[in-house]
Structures are given as structure tokens and as C-alpha cells.
Design an enzyme around this catalytic site. Structure first.
Site, PDB file in Angstrom:
ATOM      1  N   GLU A   4      28.304  37.915  43.674  1.00  0.00           N
ATOM      2  CA  GLU A   4      27.424  37.418  42.221  1.00  0.00           C
ATOM      3  C   GLU A   4      27.618  38.392  41.076  1.00  0.00           C
ATOM      4  O   GLU A   4      27.693  39.550  41.145  1.00  0.00           O
ATOM      5  CB  GLU A   4      25.944  37.274  42.372  1.00  0.00           C
ATOM      6  CG  GLU A   4      25.607  36.354  43.662  1.00  0.00           C
ATOM      7  CD  GLU A   4      24.340  36.477  44.128  1.00  0.00           C
ATOM      8  OE1 GLU A   4      23.762  35.162  44.967  1.00  0.00           O
ATOM      9  OE2 GLU A   4      23.560  37.197  44.017  1.00  0.00           O
ATOM     10  N   GLU A  57      24.479  25.588  46.153  1.00  0.00           N
ATOM     11  CA  GLU A  57      24.367  26.093  47.615  1.00  0.00           C
ATOM     12  C   GLU A  57      23.050  26.409  47.766  1.00  0.00           C
ATOM     13  O   GLU A  57      22.043  26.650  46.921  1.00  0.00           O
ATOM     14  CB  GLU A  57      25.207  27.672  47.238  1.00  0.00           C
ATOM     15  CG  GLU A  57      25.491  28.355  48.496  1.00  0.00           C
ATOM     16  CD  GLU A  57      26.534  29.744  48.275  1.00  0.00           C
ATOM     17  OE1 GLU A  57      25.666  30.745  48.449  1.00  0.00           O
ATOM     18  OE2 GLU A  57      27.634  29.395  48.120  1.00  0.00           O
ATOM     19  N   ARG A 117      24.897  28.025  56.441  1.00  0.00           N
ATOM     20  CA  ARG A 117      26.334  28.217  56.891  1.00  0.00           C
ATOM     21  C   ARG A 117      26.422  27.817  58.068  1.00  0.00           C
ATOM     22  O   ARG A 117      25.436  27.310  58.632  1.00  0.00           O
ATOM     23  CB  ARG A 117      26.668  29.670  56.429  1.00  0.00           C
ATOM     24  CG  ARG A 117      26.306  30.692  57.610  1.00  0.00           C
ATOM     25  CD  ARG A 117      27.062  31.998  57.449  1.00  0.00           C
ATOM     26  NE  ARG A 117      26.890  32.601  56.320  1.00  0.00           N
ATOM     27  CZ  ARG A 117      27.820  33.465  55.741  1.00  0.00           C
ATOM     28  NH1 ARG A 117      29.095  33.161  55.942  1.00  0.00           N
ATOM     29  NH2 ARG A 117      27.657  34.077  54.379  1.00  0.00           N
ATOM     30  N   LYS A 158      30.022  33.065  40.836  1.00  0.00           N
ATOM     31  CA  LYS A 158      28.946  32.869  41.399  1.00  0.00           C
ATOM     32  C   LYS A 158      27.726  33.485  40.472  1.00  0.00           C
ATOM     33  O   LYS A 158      27.664  34.810  40.042  1.00  0.00           O
ATOM     34  CB  LYS A 158      28.476  33.343  42.668  1.00  0.00           C
ATOM     35  CG  LYS A 158      27.046  32.723  43.202  1.00  0.00           C
ATOM     36  CD  LYS A 158      27.289  32.960  44.846  1.00  0.00           C
ATOM     37  CE  LYS A 158      25.799  32.569  45.464  1.00  0.00           C
ATOM     38  NZ  LYS A 158      26.002  32.880  46.999  1.00  0.00           N
TER      39      LYS A 158
END
Length: 586
Positions: free
Chosen positions: A263, A464, A500, A378
Site C-alpha cells: 500500500e 477488496e 483470499r 493500493k
């Protein structure tokens, strides 16, 4: 621990107050103050509600969402767009286990992955997200790359008719060498950090963070003759050249890591703690005490005629768990965040982060130009002080977002200039639940502000979830926020990365919820023709999904029961987002 004064450094840091040249010369607009003054110029701020004005823009409240928000926001910011609705759904991607490729560069659990990908095809998933770790590919020596395991993963996805999004991860993963999912920075980078500890970020207590190289030395040849920016660029170029035949057809997206956890932020608190920091309400610490950052701060303070502002960051609190109003810097009334010295520091601190992101964006745009892949980056979902005046946990992470300033619009504009999309998590989090334990937390309002900034700048968004979830309410929340972004004028694309893939995803009740979610996201158009990649896998039916799940269960049942119990114990000690804990070697 005493921190050395920047006056003792032996290099010049005057480059910090202007755009430094990168590996490819280009000009950037200045983002830092260069005029000499004893007091920063005062500004009038219009304060209305939750989405706060910046020095560039007007103001809008995004409460509850809707097209009226977009119309008002875009009019106030000078943007307009045609009124149209989305005519097709949003694709869903599933992130592969973090350790899909072992440290030796070979793909792991290939039989399990094959069965899993076949099952994902039956659910209508568009593709998979593959993290490509710098510490695996370029592990032992600089500029010696091993892509074998990732080539195998892409080939497998190709045979299954799935697309691939590659995440170029220049950070470490996991909580330490004892973590089974531990992936460090390359060994030769760690050696250089041992020689020069200031390559790593440092807080005011002298605590080093080894997750990511300090952006203060972006342009210095601290990595065996190369700068970090050159190392990132060389890695991206080698990735492009290695996977060139697959770019645009199989690999359709590349997300470029820009900081801890991939990020664009500072490691204000370690990533393994950040996953749960919203529960403890950590303020974080400013990461500006390595010699490179200190020298830069000192030079910029000198340029505005206030040398006393250049000796370090503000003192936040003796205890990171203190409430903002118990600190001199972050308190709502009379806090020094809202003084000339506080404004100077926060502009410099956030400006350095923006400059770091812009350097990497420019390099990536040059490298992937013509490759027909979408590029993205991100941002962190830091929401646990969003209801306060100063937003302290956002400030320490490098986002200058307060009740008087929009800190995300400048980042979105920067991404837009280089054709980057924006990825952010917290899509599954709801205010009604978070406010029960933390009244000043607001993941929904935070996300609305970010989505509005992305919409104004017409950049695509990749949603996400912040952790593995299976509750129906979380899926519904994702749908709600995706509609918030997609509704109204303009039509930037939206997609979702599911965090995930693990064995719990394929359990019957979880699988039913997940497949229903994919259908809802894609507009029920899941039985679409797959791209003909010339592979050896034929179109997959629903019966293949049953076979795939059965194969997974059979493989998992081969594990020793003690190992299963140990894996579950480990799972409770780590945030779920750290990876696929229950997949074992096969």
C-alpha cells in the site's frame, strides 16, 4: 534511543524540496512549499460534513450515497460526465495463497491449485490475483531473477481460461521467520540494511521497520550501486520481458506495490498489527527519523525560513493507545496539527509519500506502455479515527486527511495522471458493527470519500475485503459499496478482488454464498464464453466443481490430525488476511 541530528549527515538533501530526477528524466509539478516565511499562509476552509475540502477543491458530504452526491461533488470540483448507468456487471477475482510459490521459486500444491481453479471457473470468477514477491524472484543476488514458479501459475490459469492480475510485491510478508507464511525482502537487500540501518524506516524511538525500504532514499544508490527506484524499475522491466507473450491476453492487470503491505503509506504501525489496529485504536507513529528523511525535512524547513521545524516530527503520545484528545498534537481543540508548524510538517510528510508514488507510477507507465495491461496501486483502509477532527491514524500513515482537508483527492489525481486504477480494502465492513466497539470509526464514510475522489478523477477501482469473510452481511456490504461507486454520471470500471482462496471457501455453505455473490456482481452473466487460449482444458461444467471440491477435501484429509489442529491454532494467532493457513504441502 537518541536520534542523530540531521546536521550530522554527510550528504545533501536539497533534492527533497523539489522533484528529483528519476531514472528517466521528467518534470514534476512541485508539491512542497519553497517560499521563505515565518508563518504558513492562512487559508479559509469550508467545513460541511464528512468529505472534507482540500486546498484544491470545494466540499461535499457523501452520507448515504446516491447520484446527487456525485453531481454536487463533480460540479464543485469542475468535473462533468454523461449520465449513464453501468450496462454490465463487475468481474470478481480471487487472490491466490500468498505462499503459492515457495522461497526456492517453485509453485506449491499444484494439484490442489488445479482443482481450486477449476472450481472457480464454474462459479463464474473472472480470474485470479497472483502476488509476485520481490523476496522470492530476486532473492539471492541483484538482477538475478527466477520466474519459474510464477510462469507455472500463469500457465495453469491460462489452461483453465482464467485471467491473471499480478501484484508486484516489494514488501515483506508475515510476522517473522517463525511464520510459515514469512516472505522477507531479498537477502541482498537485508545485507545492505545491516550495513546502513537508515535504509529502513524509523520512528522517534529509533525502532526500525524492515517491511519496506524507506522512501527517503528513493534516489540514492544504497542497493549495491542502484537506487531503490532503479531496483523496482529493473524488476518491472524483467517481469514485462519475461511475460510479454501473455500480457494483455492472460495477464490483464498489474498492481505495483508502493509500501508496506503493498500500500502507498508509511508503516506507522507494523502491518501485522495494522490488520487489528482498528480494534485497539492505535494512533501510529510518524516514520521520519532515518537520516535520509531527517535531512530532507531539515532542508525543507530551511527553505521556508523555519529551521527549528526541521529537527524531527511532532511528538504524538507516550502511549500509542492514548485517545487523540489526550495528545497535544492530535486533540481537537488547540491541537498542534492545526498550527503553522503542524501544517508544514503534515504537508511535507504527505508530500513525500505522494512524490514516492508518483515516481513509481511514472516508471511503471513507461515500462508497461503498449503492453495492454491495466496498472493500479493500493491505498490502506485506515478508518478507526475517521470521526475525529484530526484523523490521527491517517496522518501518521501519510494521508493528510482531516476535518478541514481532503487527503485522498490529490492521490487520486496523481493516479489518474498516469493511468493508474485505485485498489482499497474494507469493502465488507459496516459502520453499525464497528461503532459498537469504536464510536469514532467509520469504514463506510471513509470508503465513500475514497470512491468519490476516484469517481471525480475517472479512475477505475478495485475493491477488496480486508479479511476473509463468509457472512452474508459482508457480501451485501460489498454489493452496496460497489453500487455506490458505479451509480451516476460517468462509468469508470469496478472490479473486486476476493481475499483470499482457502479451504473454507470451498465448504458447502461458504461456497453457496460465494457463487451467489459472484452472480450478483457479474449481473448473472456467468456462463459466458471463455477466451480460447489454445489450452488443454475444455469448458468446465458444474459437475467439475463437485469433483474439484472433492479432490480438495481428499487431499486435505490426508493431513495428520495433529497438523490440522496446529494449523487452526496458528490461524487464530494471525489475522486471516495473512494467507492460506490450512493448505498443506502435497
Amino acid at each position: 534511543m537518541a536520534i542523530a541530528s540531521p546536521s550530522t549527515t554527510i550528504f545533501s538533501a536539497s533534492f527533497c524540496c523539489k522533484r528529483a530526477e528519476s531514472t528517466h528524466p521528467t518534470l514534476f509539478p512541485s508539491i512542497l512549499c519553497t517560499q521563505r516565511a515565518h508563518r504558513l499562509p492562512t487559508r479559509r476552509f469550508a467545513i460541511n460534513s464528512r468529505l472534507n475540502s482540500s486546498k484544491f477543491c470545494g466540499f461535499l458530504s457523501p452520507d448515504n450515497g446516491g447520484s446527487e452526491d456525485f453531481e454536487q461533488y463533480e460540479l464543485q470540483h469542475g468535473f462533468t460526465g454523461p449520465m449513464e448507468r453501468r450496462k454490465k456487471g463487475s468481474p470478481v477475482y480471487v487472490m491466490l495463497p500468498a505462499d503459492s510459490v515457495a522461497k526456492d521459486g517453485k509453485a506449491r500444491r499444484f494439484k490442489v491449485l488445479t482443482a481450486s481453479l477449476r472450481a472457480l471457473v464454474t462459479a463464474g470468477v473472472e480470474g485470479v490475483v497472483m502476488e509476485v514477491w520481490w523476496g522470492v524472484v530476486e532473492r539471492e543476488k541483484p538482477m538475478v531473477y527466477n520466474w519459474v514458479g510464477y510462469l507455472d501459475l500463469v500457465a495453469l490459469a491460462r489452461r483453465c481460461g482464467l485471467k491473471v492480475r499480478a501484484v508486484l510485491a516489494f514488501h515483506q510478508h508475515g510476522i517473522g521467520p517463525g511464520d510459515p507464511l514469512w516472505i522477507s525482502l531479498p537477502q541482498w537487500v537485508l545485507e545492505e540494511m545491516d550495513k546502513d540501518p537508515d535504509i529502513a524506516y524509523s520512528d522517534r524511538f529509533g525502532r526500525r521497520n524492515m517491511e519496506y525500504i524507506s522512501l527517503g532514499c528513493d534516489m540514492f544508490p544504497v542497493l549495491k550501486g542502484r537506487s531503490p527506484l532503479q531496483a523496482y524499475s529493473d524488476f518491472m522491466m524483467n517481469f514485462r520481458d519475461t511475460f510479454r507473450p501473455l500480457l494483455g491476453s492472460v495477464i490483464t492487470g498489474v498492481q505495483v506495490g508502493m509500501g508496506p503491505a503493498g500500500e502507498l503509506r508509511y508503516p506507522s504501525c507494523p502491518s501485522q498489527e495494522l490488520a487489528w489496529a482498528w480494534r485497539s485504536r492505535e494512533l501510529g507513529e510518524f516514520q521520519c527519523y532515518d537520516k535520509y528523511m531527517l535531512a530532507c525535512l531539515n532542508a525543507c524547513a530551511h527553505d521556508v525560513g523555519m529551521r527549528e521545524w526541521g529537527y524531527g516530527g511532532p511528538i504524538v503520545a507516550g502511549n500509542l493507545m492514548h485517545g487523540p484528545d489526550n495528545t497535544d498534537f492530535f486533540k481537537s481543540n488547540g491541537g498542534s496539527w492545526n498550527t503553522p508548524s503542524g501544517e508544514f510538517f503534515l504537508q511535507w510528510y504527505s508530500g513525500m509519500l505522494l512524490l514516492h508514488g508518483e515516481r513509481i507510477c511514472r516508471e511503471a507507465k513507461t515500462i508497461f506502455q503498449g503492453a495492454e495491461v491495466d496498472t493500479s496501486a493500493k491505498l490502506a483502509g485506515i478508518h478507526w479515527h475517521y470521526g475525529t477532527q484530526s484523523h490521527p491514524s491517517e496522518l501518521t500513515a501519510g494521508y493528510y486527511n482531516t476535518s478541514r482537508r481532503d487527503g485522498y483527492l490529490p492521490i487520486a489525481r496523481m493516479f489518474g495522471r498516469y493511468g493508474f486504477g485505485l485498489c482499497c480494502s474494507v469493502f465488507g465492513m459496516r459502520d453499525v458493527e464497528e461503532k459498537q466497539t469504536n464510536p469514532v470509526s467509520s469504514p463506510e464514510d471513509f470508503l465513500k470519500q475514497l470512491l468519490l475522489a476516484a469517481r471525480v478523477c475517472q479512475i477505475p477501482v478495485e475493491g477488496e475485503n480486508s479479511a476473509t469473510f463468509s457472512e452474508g452481511e459482508s457480501y451485501e456490504q460489498v454489493l452496496k459499496m460497489s453500487k455506490f461507486f458505479s451509480y451516476g454520471p460517468g462509468n469508470p470500471s469496478f472490479s473486486f478482488n476476493f481475499m483470499r482462496m482457502d479451504r473454507y471457501l470451498f465448504e458447502q455453505h461458504n461456497w453457496a454464498r460465494f457463487t451467489r455473490f459472484v452472480r450478483q456482481m457479474s449481473g448473472a452473466n456467468i456462463f459466458r464464453a471463455r477466451l480460447d487460449f489454445g489450452g488443454d482444458v475444455h469448458p468446465t461444467s458444474m459437475s467439475d466443481a463437485v469433483k474439484a471440491k472433492s479432490c480438495i477435501y481428499i487431499l486435505l484429509r490426508k493431513k495428520n490430525q495433529t497438523h490440522i489442529q496446529t494449523s487452526k491454532a496458528n490461524l487464530t494467532l494471525r489475522p486471516p488476511s495473512l494467507g492460506l493457513c490450512s493448505y498443506s504441502s502435497t
